[in-house]
Design a protein around this motif. Structure first.
Motif: not given
Length: 192
Positions: A82-86, A98-102, A161-163
């Motif tokens: 969850w913490r990596d999701i934008i 996630v970052g620049t990747q969809v 903050e789920g990892y």
């Protein structure tokens, strides 16, 4: 993954079962009425068709848990914390940025563009949609993408903050099975 919930497209299992039944009947009919060449061709082509519909209809799923989300698509499986999701969007299908990747989830397609006109405001209560007077068709609570996005967003809000370590894995079994079915089909073409 703790407290996980599996989400699949509503009609995918039923549709895949009908295709498998049709392929099975086609193969059984050819075994009893055809020769070796036609039987090998039918088994190979039937196996390729069944594999195709397995990958497109039956395999895609979402596994939503407290730590993150696992997106299983036909050839790739993604594990995202969850913490990596934008962002979580629902334009054509539910997607996770996630970052620049969809990453698009095949298990949660959006309906047609006129679907949102059929949604009543009472169906949107409790869905945390900002502008309920005009929603996008992918946000509809009657669509696969809307339901999956709602479940994912609610977990994302509860556990920001789920990892889970980001992972991307290729489905090599599908590639091997496709190669075997292709070899059987080619053998059917070569045999006289």
């Amino acid at each position: 993954m703790s407290n996980s919930e599996i989400f699949r497209n509503k009609g995918s299992i039923f549709g895949a079962a009908i295709i498998y039944l049709m392929v099975l009947v086609m193969i059984i009919q050819t075994i009893f009425t055809g020769n070796t060449k036609s039987t090998l061709l039918t088994i190979g082509i039937g196996a390729l068709a069944a594999l195709k519909f397995y990958l497109i209809l039956q395999r895609p799923l979402l596994e939503i848990s407290d730590e993150g989300i696992k997106i299983v698509n036909p050839l790739w499986t993604y594990t995202i914390g969850w913490r990596d999701i934008i962002a979580i969007e629902t334009k054509f299908t539910m997607s996770v940025q996630v970052g620049t990747q969809v990453i698009y989830a095949w298990a949660a397609p959006a309906p047609g563009r006129y679907h949102s006109r059929k949604v009543h405001l009472s169906e949107l209560r409790g869905m945390d949609i900002a502008n309920q007077s005009s929603i996008r068709f992918g946000e509809s609570p009657r669509s696969d993408s809307g339901v999956a996005a709602y479940i994912a967003r609610s977990r994302w809000k509860k556990f920001p903050e789920g990892y889970l370590e980001f992972g991307k894995v290729l489905n090599v079994h599908a590639i091997y099975l496709g190669a075997i079915a292709t070899i059987i089909t080619l053998a059917g073409l070569i045999i006289h």
